[in-house]
Structure formats: C-alpha cells, structure tokens
Design a protein around this motif. Structure first.
Motif, mmCIF file in Angstrom:
data_model
loop_
_atom_site.group_PDB
_atom_site.id
_atom_site.type_symbol
_atom_site.label_atom_id
_atom_site.label_comp_id
_atom_site.label_asym_id
_atom_site.label_seq_id
_atom_site.Cartn_x
_atom_site.Cartn_y
_atom_site.Cartn_z
ATOM 1 N N LEU A 129 55.472 55.098 47.603
ATOM 2 C CA LEU A 129 55.281 54.970 46.160
ATOM 3 C C LEU A 129 53.933 55.550 45.741
ATOM 4 O O LEU A 129 53.838 56.308 44.767
ATOM 5 C CB LEU A 129 55.368 53.497 45.743
ATOM 6 N N LEU A 130 52.887 55.215 46.481
ATOM 7 C CA LEU A 130 51.553 55.724 46.157
ATOM 8 C C LEU A 130 51.516 57.244 46.212
ATOM 9 O O LEU A 130 50.955 57.909 45.332
ATOM 10 C CB LEU A 130 50.517 55.146 47.131
ATOM 11 N N ASN A 131 52.116 57.810 47.247
ATOM 12 C CA ASN A 131 52.068 59.267 47.422
ATOM 13 C C ASN A 131 52.919 60.024 46.406
ATOM 14 O O ASN A 131 52.814 61.255 46.309
ATOM 15 C CB ASN A 131 52.490 59.646 48.841
ATOM 16 N N SER A 132 53.739 59.310 45.639
ATOM 17 C CA SER A 132 54.470 59.979 44.573
ATOM 18 C C SER A 132 53.563 60.246 43.372
ATOM 19 O O SER A 132 53.953 60.977 42.459
ATOM 20 C CB SER A 132 55.687 59.149 44.138
ATOM 21 N N ASN A 135 48.054 62.689 42.062
ATOM 22 C CA ASN A 135 46.622 62.797 42.365
ATOM 23 C C ASN A 135 46.165 61.859 43.470
ATOM 24 O O ASN A 135 44.966 61.614 43.610
ATOM 25 C CB ASN A 135 45.791 62.523 41.100
ATOM 26 N N LEU A 136 47.117 61.330 44.253
ATOM 27 C CA LEU A 136 46.754 60.380 45.307
ATOM 28 C C LEU A 136 47.269 60.863 46.656
ATOM 29 O O LEU A 136 48.400 61.353 46.759
ATOM 30 C CB LEU A 136 47.315 58.994 44.989
ATOM 31 N N SER A 137 46.424 60.708 47.679
ATOM 32 C CA SER A 137 46.808 61.048 49.055
ATOM 33 C C SER A 137 46.567 59.842 49.957
ATOM 34 O O SER A 137 45.431 59.392 50.103
ATOM 35 C CB SER A 137 45.994 62.236 49.573
ATOM 36 N N SER A 138 47.656 59.334 50.539
ATOM 37 C CA SER A 138 47.536 58.251 51.515
ATOM 38 C C SER A 138 48.128 58.754 52.829
ATOM 39 O O SER A 138 49.305 59.118 52.884
ATOM 40 C CB SER A 138 48.262 56.994 51.037
ATOM 41 N N HIS A 139 47.314 58.784 53.883
ATOM 42 C CA HIS A 139 47.645 59.536 55.096
ATOM 43 C C HIS A 139 48.311 58.720 56.203
ATOM 44 O O HIS A 139 48.303 59.145 57.360
ATOM 45 C CB HIS A 139 46.371 60.183 55.640
ATOM 46 N N GLY A 140 48.885 57.577 55.876
ATOM 47 C CA GLY A 140 49.629 56.829 56.881
ATOM 48 C C GLY A 140 48.743 56.060 57.847
ATOM 49 O O GLY A 140 47.563 55.826 57.596
ATOM 50 N N ASP A 166 38.867 66.105 54.472
ATOM 51 C CA ASP A 166 39.066 67.034 55.575
ATOM 52 C C ASP A 166 40.157 66.568 56.538
ATOM 53 O O ASP A 166 40.282 67.102 57.642
ATOM 54 C CB ASP A 166 37.750 67.247 56.341
ATOM 55 N N TRP A 167 40.922 65.563 56.150
ATOM 56 C CA TRP A 167 42.049 65.088 56.960
ATOM 57 C C TRP A 167 43.317 65.691 56.369
ATOM 58 O O TRP A 167 43.762 65.303 55.301
ATOM 59 C CB TRP A 167 42.113 63.569 56.941
ATOM 60 N N ILE A 168 43.887 66.639 57.061
ATOM 61 C CA ILE A 168 45.032 67.367 56.532
ATOM 62 C C ILE A 168 46.339 66.777 57.068
ATOM 63 O O ILE A 168 46.521 66.647 58.274
ATOM 64 C CB ILE A 168 44.950 68.865 56.891
ATOM 65 N N SER A 169 47.222 66.404 56.157
ATOM 66 C CA SER A 169 48.546 65.904 56.532
ATOM 67 C C SER A 169 49.521 66.265 55.427
ATOM 68 O O SER A 169 49.158 66.890 54.426
ATOM 69 C CB SER A 169 48.502 64.379 56.742
ATOM 70 N N SER A 170 50.782 65.847 55.586
ATOM 71 C CA SER A 170 51.790 66.150 54.572
ATOM 72 C C SER A 170 51.499 65.457 53.242
ATOM 73 O O SER A 170 52.047 65.835 52.207
ATOM 74 C CB SER A 170 53.175 65.726 55.070
ATOM 75 N N ALA A 171 50.616 64.439 53.273
ATOM 76 C CA ALA A 171 50.284 63.707 52.050
ATOM 77 C C ALA A 171 49.138 64.342 51.271
ATOM 78 O O ALA A 171 48.834 63.907 50.165
ATOM 79 C CB ALA A 171 49.913 62.263 52.389
ATOM 80 N N SER A 172 48.494 65.370 51.832
ATOM 81 C CA SER A 172 47.318 65.958 51.200
ATOM 82 C C SER A 172 47.651 66.576 49.847
ATOM 83 O O SER A 172 48.606 67.343 49.724
ATOM 84 C CB SER A 172 46.699 67.025 52.105
ATOM 85 N N LYS A 173 46.851 66.228 48.845
ATOM 86 C CA LYS A 173 46.968 66.854 47.526
ATOM 87 C C LYS A 173 45.874 67.904 47.336
ATOM 88 O O LYS A 173 45.730 68.484 46.277
ATOM 89 C CB LYS A 173 46.844 65.796 46.425
#
Length: 352
Positions: A129-132, A135-140, A166-173
C-alpha cells in the motif's frame, strides 16, 4: 604659556625642543611637521595594505572548506517548502545520492522512516500500500539477509546508504522520492542492538511506525498455516507468503492447523513482552502505533500514516489478496479445545 624663571642646561634644551624660541626660523619647523605628516600617512597606507592582503590570503585559504559545506543551490520551490515546513523541518532532509542525480527534485525534502513489525501482521500488504504512493519508497526486509546485520557497524552503514537514496530496489522512486524507509522485523537483529539502533534513529530523525496485530491468536494461526505451506509448497511446488488471486488464497486457506494448547499461552505472553519491550526501547523516537485490524476496517488509518510521513494524500492500493477471510472458529481444526482453554484468561476476547 609663561616660561619658568630658572632652567638647568638640560631642562632648557628640552624645553626649547618643545617650545622653540620665537627667533628660530619658523619655516624650517613647519617644513619638518609637514614632512612628518606625509610619512605618517605613508606608514598608515602601508599598514592598511598589509592588513587587507593578510585578510584576503586567509579568506582564500578558508573558502574551499566553506564551500564544501554549503548546501546545493535551492530552487524557489525548495525554499518555499522549507519556509512552509518550519515546524517539521528536522524530520526532513535533502539527500545527495552518490548513485544518481536528483535533478529537478533535489530540493524536495525526504522523510526517513522505518516500519517495526513481526511476520504475519499484514506488513507485506501494508508495505505494498505504501509503495503505491508515487513519492514513497519502502525497500522491504533489508535485514532478512544475515550478513547485513552481522554487527552494528554494518547495520549503520546499510541504514546510511538507504536513507541517502543509494539503496536501489524495485521500490525505488529515484529523484522524486519524498519518503524512504523499509520493514524491520524484531527478530532481524533489531532487538539485539536495540540501544545503538534507538540512538541512531533519534540522531537521524527517523520516524518509526509500529505495526502490530491486536489479535495475537489470529497471528499465531496465520504462522502455523504459513509454516505448513513452506513445507508442502501447495501452489505448483512453490511457497507463497502473499498471493494475488482469489484462487490462490482459497487454496492456502483450506488448510486448518491444530493449535498446541500447552504452548499457546506462553507463546502469546512472549509476543506481548516483545511488543512492550520494543515500545519502551524506541519511545524516544518520533513514532506512531498502527494495528492491522484498523488497516482492514478503517480507511482513515492510511490517511493518518500519510499525514505522519508529511506526504500529499493519495488513494493507496495493493494487489495482495487476503488469504484468511473466515472467522477464527472456522480456521482452526481444534477450535473447541482452543476456545475452552482461553476462557477465563486475559486472552478470552481473542476467541470472539
């Protein structure tokens, strides 16, 4: 001024230097005074020039250090954000990532956060929900990997990288991120280094979201079902902690675990203790407490979260499909024994 009537030879000589007699050539005396003034002027100009040179030399040596700590040039929009957000400015910062350029969003303030939770409390659904939010990135669960939490130094380094974008994941905005964080389970090194971590969070103004489940019994049943699927891999030989279709959810929900009555109450007491310990440890941080049940029944709960993170309100959504939708009485094989076992205890309310 009147002259004294008697002078010693030395005294008269000194007096004549100060008060030359009228018969002396006055033109010579004024010439001396004029020359003396010119030299004084030259001397003062020299001193002033030296002073200016020394100041300029010292400033030039200091300029590189001063420029190094100057913030990046900020746009009018960024300055306006700072001006309007004075009451909460300490909970926002302007990262300068090493891995990419924030470009036009470099003046967008970023809120740092972390979600403290336990497995099977709806944390995966909540993070989706947060990652939808755009402007928010939550990296699990970044600390589910043991190597990342092997000591407090490694933990802090990973936190620094993540909060600097600098933490790159599928959640990165990427450049337009306005809030960045991750999920941290209590059994992933969090309570092992709780004192040092609490200090880090306070010093870096990281906001904490506690995500709990009121009905501890419901969480326990979900854990038992998840353990069963991890062993049996019911979905075409794969284990799924979360599903995205009703067919998958129905298949997993068909299993009804048998609850061990002997260990049930001690287990729930231990979970309660962990929750209380965590709240006491991180009470000094900026935090909010959120319950899974509220997320399910009260849409305003998500508005509270977005307000807490200083985000513009968005309608959040997730593709996760809830697995257990039936009452607990229809999810447990030995429900009659469980309900009788909990009657008269402080956990009696969980069976209704």
């Amino acid at each position: 001024m009147h002259r004294p009537r008697s002078f010693s030879h030395f005294g008269r000589a000194a007096y004549n230097l100060i008060f030359p007699p009228p018969w002396h050539d006055l033109s010579q005396r004024w010439l001396y005074r004029k020359t003396n003034c010119v030299w004084k002027l030259v001397f003062l100009v020299f001193l002033g020039s030296c002073g200016i040179y020394m100041c300029m030399s010292g400033t030039e040596k200091q300029l590189p250090q001063y420029r190094a700590v100057l913030p990046h040039p900020m746009s009018k929009a960024g300055a306006l954000c700072l001006k309007n957000d004075v009451p909460v400015v300490k909970y926002r910062y302007y990262p300068q990532p090493l891995t990419f350029n924030r470009k036009e969003c470099k003046c967008t303030p970023v809120q740092r956060f972390v979600v403290f939770s336990m497995q099977r409390t709806g944390s995966g659904w909540f993070e989706a929900l947060l990652n939808s939010h755009p402007n928010l990135s939550s990296h699990g669960e970044i600390f589910s990997v043991e190597k990342r939490r092997e000591n407090i130094k490694r933990i802090k380094k990973n936190l620094d990288n993540l909060y600097n974008l600098d933490w790159i994941s599928s959640a990165s905005k990427n450049e337009c991120t306005a809030a960045v964080g991750f999920k941290w389970m209590f059994n992933q090194g969090l309570m092992e280094y709780k004192g040092e971590i609490a200090t880090y969070l306070k010093q870096n103004h990281v906001s904490v979201i506690f995500l709990f489940r009121r009905n501890i019994l419901g969480r326990y049943v979900s854990i038992l079902a998840n353990v069963f699927d991890r062993e049996k891999k019911q979905l075409n030989g794969t284990h799924r902690a979360h599903v995205h279709s009703k067919e998958e959810a129905d298949l997993l929900a068909a299993y009804k675990p048998i609850v061990n009555l002997t260990s049930l109450i001690p287990y729930m007491e231990r979970i309660e203790q962990i929750m209380m310990d965590a709240q006491l440890t991180f009470n000094g941080t900026r935090h909010m407490i959120l319950f899974y049940e509220d997320l399910m029944k009260r849409p305003s709960a998500l508005k509270r979260v977005q307000k807490f993170l200083h985000l513009p309100f968005e309608e959040l959504e997730s593709k996760h499909v809830k697995i257990h939708t039936l009452p607990l009485s229809e999810q447990v094989e030995n429900w009659k024994e469980v309900s009788e076992h909990l009657k008269g205890t402080k956990y009696e309310s969980f069976i209704y």
